[in-house]
Structures are given as C-alpha cells and as structure tokens.
Motif scaffolding. Structure first.
Motif, PDB file in Angstrom:
ATOM      1  N   ASP A 228       0.834  -1.409  -0.093  1.00  0.00           N
ATOM      2  CA  ASP A 228       0.139  -0.041   0.057  1.00  0.00           C
ATOM      3  C   ASP A 228       0.937   1.254  -0.170  1.00  0.00           C
TER       4      ASP A 228
ATOM      5  N   HIS B  43      -4.440   9.711   8.284  1.00  0.00           N
ATOM      6  CA  HIS B  43      -4.464   8.411   7.555  1.00  0.00           C
ATOM      7  C   HIS B  43      -4.138   7.426   8.596  1.00  0.00           C
TER       8      HIS B  43
ATOM      9  N   GLN C 275      -6.507   6.351  -0.140  1.00  0.00           N
ATOM     10  CA  GLN C 275      -6.210   5.255  -0.837  1.00  0.00           C
ATOM     11  C   GLN C 275      -4.919   4.907  -1.473  1.00  0.00           C
TER      12      GLN C 275
END
Length: 512
Positions: A152, A165, A173
């Motif tokens: 990620d 985050h 995202q």
C-alpha cells in the motif's frame, strides 16, 4: 513512553531497514544517536518547527531518538517524517496504532509539508520483502514506489495528512499502478530510427553486429559524417528490456534521483551521453555520499562518449575495470558498495585535431606527428577493450538525396533478437553470461572454434597488425557474433575476415 517507526537506508542500489526508536521521559534536552550525519542531526530543528506549525507541541522533556542498527551510518534528510511521527506518538499526542506496520520516509519543510526523497523504489522493494503493510512517503515519489506490487503506497503532501491517515480520520487510498500493463504498452517507443539514416550501410552493419553480441564500438570519422546520429539510434535495435532489467535500471535512476515526479518503470534502454569535461567520480560513481555514476545510469543500455580523446585520461582509465567486470565497486573505510554497470560503450572521435585526416575531399592541416599524439590520448589497454573499430566516411550528396527506402530499426532488431536467442541458449548454464561479449577467455576457446584456414588468416593478421592477446579474443568473439547473425554453427573464414577488418586503429601506419 517509547514509540517505534520504520525507515530505510539506501546503500548502493539496495535498501536496508532502519528502526527509529523515540523515547520521551524525565529530564531535558534532545539526543539523537545511531550514527547520524549532519543532515539527520539537523532534523531536530525541522521537526520542531513542523510540529509547532501544525498545532502540536515539542515535548519539553528528555527526548532520545535512536536510529538502529547503530553501526550503519544514516545520511540525508529523509528521516524527518519517521522521527516526527515517533515523537508525536511517544509524547501521546497521536494514537497511530498501525504506525509500526508502515515504512515511513520524507523530508519536512518548516511548515509541515513534505519534500521528495531519493531511492523510493528500492525502499518500497525492501518494505514488501520485510512484510510491511504499506509505505508512507511524499506524494511526488508515490508513482515511483507504486511500481512495487503488494504494498500500500500512501502519498502524502504534509505530515498532517500522514497523521490523519494513521488515525483513520481521513484514510488515503493506496496508489494503483499496473506495472506490467504500463511496461509493455511503452516498450521500445523510440523517437529515432535507422530508417532516417541515408547511406552508411557499412556502419549500420557494424552497429547490428555490436547490438547482436553486446560489443563495444569506436567510430572514427570527420565532423558531420553522422557518428552521433548513428550512436543515438543504437538503442532502437537492441533487444527489448526484460521486466527484471527494467526494474534494475529504474532502481539505479531512483537512487540517483533522476526519475522526476512522474516516475514510472523505465521501459526503454537508457542512452547516456556525458560531456567530455566530466570527472572520474561523476563517470564511475562515488562522492562523499556515494552515488551511481554515468556508467551505472547506462546499465542495460548505451554509454556514448563523443570526442573520446577530449576526455581526461584519468576518466577514461577508470572505465577499464567496469568494462571487464560489468560492475563498479566504490570502497570506503567502513563500507564497500557495488553498482551494476553492464553497458555497451559507443565512442566516437575525429581522426585528428582538425578532423580531416584521411578525408576524401578536404586536406588535413595538422603538423607531422600531431595525428599520432592525438590518437595516443587513448591508451592501448582501453582500445583493446573495444571490439569494433569503425571508420566513418562522409555521406555523398547523391546518397543524402536518395529516395530509396532504407531498413528500419524494427527490421534490424528482428535479426539482433534472433542472434541473441542463439546466445541465450548457448550460455544458459553459464551464470552471468548472456551474450558473446561477456565470454571469458576459457569460454572463447570452447565456443569460438576455427578451422585451419581460419587459424592461418588470424595468425597473419596478428603478426601484421601486432595485436595483443586481448585483441585476439575480441576478434574471435566478434566473428562468433557474425556467425550467429548468419545462423551458422561454424565460424567461417569470411566471418573471421569481417571481424579482423574492425580493428582499424591496430593497423600499423594508420595514423601516418
């Protein structure tokens, strides 16, 4: 309270995991340990300003920051973000329960914004290898790190975005990047093509042989004969990069900070053309903080040295070992780094200072002996490592205005790929050998067998040209490549004769 964040240090073209431990306890002052350099030590001021400008506070207690392992030197400003997040968590200003599952890197501005870093790609590769969930880094580097699948990649513009985050207030995202799709869509999209070149059929033939066997080339000819134009088109006839080669090449450019903000996987073979004023460190790599040089940036591609005699002799001589070993080793007191340098060397030069020695129409105005002194700027050992010596003659007016269609790069590349496949099958059991130019002397004896007529021809050429043992091996390697292009198992006498003619600078009396 103790908090841990994860960073990474780049050495050579590989990254090594670094744990940033922050402890806030009783006492005063700020301490940073773990062998940091000056740029890392100065992070205290950047971190404090960034934290305050975002509404947080710098703890007025004893703050100890340890960069582990402590015996590896930490360099650069990319540790600002993990240190800042570690301080905020250790002082219980943020929760960030998943912080230890991310690798975090980034340089902080005084207002909390993030500046790009170098080496994002190798850091991302190491993060995936070590099983981390993701990689938090400046947004400018996100596309570069997103090349790595299964990780990620969270690109952030400020430290506030990173905190939001991690605490789940505003989840970012991960950046999506289809590595294979982008790579194969842009594979071999070269702007230059051999179809643009009128005439020079003998030079095109030499370039095809060089591409087929991975051989080094030097072109000798007057100004305006087309040496640079031909050299720039060589990558277009080389076999396409494999995904592994593309990743290796991109890693080197990432470490050197050459990818830019729209970074993506390099899909074309690199072509590097350094100026003749370049230093030896800039060419082979090194420096106070070791960085890859031009020969490593040309890895899996072409290094073009225009006007070779104008380069400093020390610069040219440091290339001798990388040309043989296909890597360059940078040694320091406490560390030794290897940078890959598997490149094709293409060099060009005028035959004399005025440029018109042996010109069919213009007269050379150089004084007696000047031509030989000019050529002597290039040492014999370096010339021995260049397989093909090609004389380039000017293109006539009739050739320039000819309307006949010439061969395109794609047509030539098909023959080159076919020859390379023969070599791949030949060397499938030889580790680190992929083409004829990489053969060792022992392999040359086994692979490049010639008949009695060939031996007689080669003996005559060796005696008349005064060739060295290394030049003997080079001729056999080139003749093997010519035979591969012809699709024959045996090296015929015509293959050997063509290889011998590519030793122009070895001919006695060539320079008068």
């Amino acid at each position: 309270m103790l908090a841990k964040t994860n960073g990474s240090a780049v050495y050579g073209v590989d990254a090594h995991p670094i744990t940033v431990e922050v402890n806030v306890g009783q006492g005063t002052k700020f301490f940073m340990v773990g062998l940091p350099d000056s740029a890392v030590k100065e992070s205290e001021q950047r971190v404090e300003s960034a934290i305050k400008n975002l509404g947080y506070r710098m703890p007025r207690q004893k703050v100890v920051v340890n960069l582990a392992p402590a015996d590896i030197r930490k360099e650069g400003s990319a540790y600002d973000l993990p240190i800042a997040l570690g301080i905020l968590k250790a002082s219980e200003q943020i929760i960030a329960e998943d912080l230890d599952r991310y690798v975090v890197m980034g340089e902080l501005a005084l207002d909390g914004e993030l500046r790009p870093i170098k080496g994002a790609l190798p850091i991302a590769i190491e993060a995936r290898k070590n099983g981390f969930k993701g990689f938090i880094l400046p947004k400018e580097n996100a596309s570069e790190a997103a090349i790595v699948d299964g990780l990620d990649v969270i690109g952030v513009s400020t430290i506030k975005e990173a905190i939001d985050h991690l605490e789940g207030e505003e989840v970012i995202q991960p950046m999506a990047y289809d590595t294979r799709d982008v790579f194969f869509n842009e594979l071999d999209s070269y702007a230059s093509d051999f179809a643009d070149v009128q005439g020079q059929e003998n030079i095109k033939r030499a370039m095809e042989i060089a591409a087929a066997g991975g051989h080094n080339v030097i072109m000798i000819g007057p100004p305006g004969a087309g040496k640079t134009m031909l050299a720039k088109r060589l990558p277009s006839i080389l076999p396409p990069l494999t995904l592994h080669e593309a990743l290796e090449t991109t890693k080197i450019h990432s470490v050197a900070g050459k990818l830019g903000t729209d970074a993506k996987l390099i899909s074309n073979r690199p072509f590097r053309q350094p100026h003749h004023t370049i230093s030896d460190v800039a060419l082979v790599g090194g420096g106070g903080i070791p960085q890859p040089g031009e020969i490593s940036l040309a890895n899996n591609g072409v290094l073009f040295l225009d006007e070779l005699p104008e380069f400093k002799r020390t610069v040219l001589e440091v290339m001798r070992q990388p040309l043989e070993e296909r890597k360059v080793t940078i040694s320091r007191a406490k560390v030794s780094l290897d940078y890959p340098s598997n490149f094709m060397l293409i060099a060009s030069m005028n035959p004399c200072p005025c440029g018109y020695y042996n010109h069919p129409e213009k007269e050379c105005v150089c004084a007696p002996g000047v031509v030989q002194r000019y050529l002597n700027k290039i040492s014999g050992p370096l010339l021995d490592r260049i397989d093909l010596h090609v004389e380039v003659t000017p293109v006539s007016f009739d050739q320039m205005t000819e309307t006949r269609k010439t061969e395109s790069s794609s047509e030539i590349r098909e023959r080159v790929i076919k020859a390379r496949k023969i070599q791949e099958a030949r060397f499938k059991d030889q580790a680190g050998v992929f083409n004829n130019a990489m053969m060792s002397s022992n392999m040359v004896k086994d692979v490049c067998q010639i008949n009695e007529a060939g031996k007689t021809l080669l003996k005559t050429a060796m005696e008349r040209l005064g060739l060295s043992a290394r030049a003997y091996d080079r001729i056999l390697r080139v003749s093997r490549t010519i035979a591969d292009l012809a699709g024959t198992d045996e090296i015929a006498i015509e293959h050997l004769a063509e290889a011998i003619q590519y030793r122009s600078l070895d001919r006695e009396g060539w320079a008068g």
